[in-house]
Design a protein around this motif. Structure first.
Motif, PDB file in Angstrom:
ATOM      1  N   ARG A 128       0.837  -1.215   0.000  1.00 44.98           N
ATOM      2  CA  ARG A 128       0.000   0.000   0.000  1.00 44.98           C
ATOM      3  C   ARG A 128       0.868   1.258   0.000  1.00 44.98           C
ATOM      4  NH1 ARG A 128      -2.552  -3.650  -0.767  1.00 44.98           N
ATOM      5  NH2 ARG A 128      -2.088  -2.776  -2.780  1.00 44.98           N
ATOM      6  N   VAL A 129       2.011   1.190   0.682  1.00 46.93           N
ATOM      7  CA  VAL A 129       2.938   2.335   0.692  1.00 46.93           C
ATOM      8  C   VAL A 129       3.454   2.580  -0.722  1.00 46.93           C
ATOM      9  CG1 VAL A 129       5.187   3.147   1.512  1.00 46.93           C
ATOM     10  CG2 VAL A 129       3.612   2.039   3.114  1.00 46.93           C
ATOM     11  N   LEU A 130       3.850   1.510  -1.408  1.00 41.94           N
ATOM     12  CA  LEU A 130       4.386   1.650  -2.771  1.00 41.94           C
ATOM     13  C   LEU A 130       3.303   2.167  -3.720  1.00 41.94           C
ATOM     14  CD1 LEU A 130       6.518  -1.628  -2.858  1.00 41.94           C
ATOM     15  CD2 LEU A 130       7.382   0.720  -2.675  1.00 41.94           C
ATOM     16  N   ASP A 131       2.077   1.698  -3.544  1.00 44.34           N
ATOM     17  CA  ASP A 131       0.965   2.225  -4.354  1.00 44.34           C
ATOM     18  C   ASP A 131       0.842   3.728  -4.150  1.00 44.34           C
ATOM     19  OD1 ASP A 131       0.327  -0.299  -5.268  1.00 44.34           O
ATOM     20  OD2 ASP A 131      -1.462  -0.537  -4.009  1.00 44.34           O
ATOM     21  N   GLN A 132       0.913   4.144  -2.879  1.00 47.36           N
ATOM     22  CA  GLN A 132       0.755   5.575  -2.562  1.00 47.36           C
ATOM     23  C   GLN A 132       1.890   6.418  -3.134  1.00 47.36           C
ATOM     24  OE1 GLN A 132      -1.699   7.364  -1.291  1.00 47.36           O
ATOM     25  NE2 GLN A 132      -2.978   5.542  -1.204  1.00 47.36           N
ATOM     26  N   LEU A 133       3.060   5.800  -3.299  1.00 51.25           N
ATOM     27  CA  LEU A 133       4.188   6.523  -3.903  1.00 51.25           C
ATOM     28  C   LEU A 133       4.071   6.580  -5.418  1.00 51.25           C
ATOM     29  CD1 LEU A 133       7.182   5.146  -1.783  1.00 51.25           C
ATOM     30  CD2 LEU A 133       6.388   7.526  -1.864  1.00 51.25           C
ATOM     31  N   GLY A 134       3.041   5.929  -5.954  1.00 49.66           N
ATOM     32  CA  GLY A 134       2.856   5.923  -7.413  1.00 49.66           C
ATOM     33  C   GLY A 134       3.688   4.858  -8.099  1.00 49.66           C
ATOM     34  N   LEU A 135       4.184   3.890  -7.325  1.00 50.39           N
ATOM     35  CA  LEU A 135       5.006   2.810  -7.898  1.00 50.39           C
ATOM     36  C   LEU A 135       4.133   1.559  -8.062  1.00 50.39           C
ATOM     37  CD1 LEU A 135       8.119   3.450  -5.626  1.00 50.39           C
ATOM     38  CD2 LEU A 135       7.841   4.124  -8.019  1.00 50.39           C
ATOM     39  N   GLU A 136       2.992   1.738  -8.722  1.00 52.17           N
ATOM     40  CA  GLU A 136       1.982   0.671  -8.761  1.00 52.17           C
ATOM     41  C   GLU A 136       2.424  -0.574  -9.516  1.00 52.17           C
ATOM     42  OE1 GLU A 136       1.275   3.763  -9.974  1.00 52.17           O
ATOM     43  OE2 GLU A 136      -0.494   4.583  -8.961  1.00 52.17           O
ATOM     44  N   ASN A 137       3.531  -0.486 -10.260  1.00 54.52           N
ATOM     45  CA  ASN A 137       3.989  -1.665 -11.009  1.00 54.52           C
ATOM     46  C   ASN A 137       4.760  -2.667 -10.157  1.00 54.52           C
ATOM     47  OD1 ASN A 137       2.852  -0.866 -13.378  1.00 54.52           O
ATOM     48  ND2 ASN A 137       4.649   0.297 -14.029  1.00 54.52           N
TER      49      ASN A 137
END
Ligand SMILES: Cc1cc2nc3c(=O)[nH]c(=O)nc-3n(C[C@H](O)[C@H](O)[C@H](O)COP(=O)(O)O)c2cc1C
Length: 184
Positions: A165-174
């Protein structure tokens, strides 16, 4: 390549910070790290004495001359992980008396992504109020509260349910960290 600032405080949960730095490196991100004094001690106590070595740059928490102290230094966001209630309270009230809290304050004023991963239990009304203040001012609260519906087999899997979820929030959804609900 993106540039991500990571702040580590003296809350329990050093494994979250340690694995986040690993994931960010795997994703080709340049990491800039600042630890509080208690952050260093709790990392070592919880079995992660070498976490700082995973970052590309590490700053002294008293070094206000560091680049991340200025809004003119560009980066894609900051994660405070794990975030103690003490540091959370300071950030919520604009107290930039260390490099970590100053860098977080810069994120708020520059409208950059500021992701807070708080760790405490139970939480007082003051802890909750401070998180409400931060959410109102644009920061994202991602509690260190893992999920179990993907049936994690290891502590690392459990930790990754939060880090995804942290990575998603950073925009690193891949990223390939953890599983997504109902995706093959
Ligand atoms: C082993 C250990 C675990 C701790 N866990 C927490 C915690 O989960 N949450 C918290 O707010 N404080 C926790 N603390 C207390 C903080 O370290 C303490 O409030 C400290 O002043 C935080 O400073 P910092 O925000 O500058 O890192 C813990 C302390 C120790 C020694």
């Amino acid at each position: 390549m993106g540039r991500i600032v990571v702040g580590i405080t003296g809350a329990s949960g050093a494994i979250y910070a340690d694995r986040l730095l690993t994931h960010l490196k795997d994703l080709g991100q340049e990491t800039h790290l600042v630890l509080t004094e208690m952050g260093k001690k709790v990392c070592a106590y919880e079995g992660f004495p070498d976490t700082a070595a995973k970052a590309d740059r590490v700053y002294d928490n008293k070094d206000f001359f560091a680049p991340i102290s200025s809004g003119s230094y560009l980066h894609q966001g900051m994660v405070v992980i794990p975030c103690s209630m003490g540091t959370l309270g300071k950030i919520a009230h604009g107290i930039g008396d260390s490099l970590l809290t100053r860098a977080a304050d810069v994120c708020l004023k520059e409208k950059r992504k500021l992701i807070i991963v708080p760790r405490e239990t139970p939480m007082s009304a003051l802890h909750l109020q401070n998180q409400k203040v931060l959410a109102d001012y644009g920061s994202v609260i991602v509690p260190a509260s893992p999920s179990f519906y993907h049936k994690p087999a290891t502590i690392e899997d459990l930790v990754d349910t939060v880090l995804a979820r942290v990575l998603d929030q950073l925009g690193l959804e891949n990223h390939q960290v953890g599983k997504r609900w109902r995706e093959p």
